[in-house]
Write a protein that holds these residues in place. Sequence first.
Motif, PDB file in Angstrom:
ATOM      1  N   ILE A 256      30.407 -29.092 -60.811  1.00  0.00           N
ATOM      2  CA  ILE A 256      29.499 -28.355 -59.932  1.00  0.00           C
ATOM      3  C   ILE A 256      29.806 -26.858 -59.991  1.00  0.00           C
ATOM      4  N   CYS A 257      31.071 -26.499 -59.981  1.00  0.00           N
ATOM      5  CA  CYS A 257      31.450 -25.078 -60.073  1.00  0.00           C
ATOM      6  C   CYS A 257      31.007 -24.474 -61.401  1.00  0.00           C
TER       7      CYS A 257
ATOM      8  N   SER B 108      27.211 -24.027 -61.443  1.00  0.00           N
ATOM      9  CA  SER B 108      26.823 -22.926 -60.540  1.00  0.00           C
ATOM     10  C   SER B 108      27.133 -21.575 -61.161  1.00  0.00           C
TER      11      SER B 108
ATOM     12  N   SER C  46      24.749 -20.890 -64.118  1.00  0.00           N
ATOM     13  CA  SER C  46      23.381 -20.524 -63.729  1.00  0.00           C
ATOM     14  C   SER C  46      23.317 -19.109 -63.162  1.00  0.00           C
TER      15      SER C  46
END
Length: 189
Positions: A11-12, A15, A18
């Motif tokens: 997830i990190c 993120s 992006s």
Amino acid sequence: MLKLVFTGVWICAVSLGSVYFSIQHASAPVETDAEQQRRASQEYVSGELITVPVITDGAVQGYFLTKLSFSVDKAKARALDVPLKQSVTNALYDILVGQKLINVADTSNFDLANFKTAVKDGLNKQLRGEVIFEVLVEQLEYLSKADVARIANAANEKQRRPVPIVDKNGQTAHDQLPESEKRAAAAGQ
């Protein structure tokens, strides 16, 4: 437990990736050369608070309190025979008194955008050129003749504030000069 750590790392990474790509591919709005030249040649001029009488059937019915500011062409404003503020104030009286831009009895048809355009076009016509780029309406209010008499005669009575004029879209006049232009205008006075 290991699955939870990998999920957090995933997830990190997504993120951060992006955010990185969105910053890399974001671009500022493209301005044409004509727009850049216009911005370089313009300055904001703070207008004066003026009171315009509303005359109906040969008698004064009330007063408009208005404060308009303008985005103007620097070179053309300096080339005027009469200083800009005085020229604009004189022209505004001609436009606002001579034309019925606002019907005080029925403000439901009032359109603020059309008002700004009419004032800009009228001022440019009176100044004989494209001197005014934009009109900013900082204040546009109405005081009836009865309100003026009540204020003048009643020192102890609670004063009422002027009634802001609301256009058909529910907008009131509250344009403001950009902060840097306010400081420049204050320093110039």
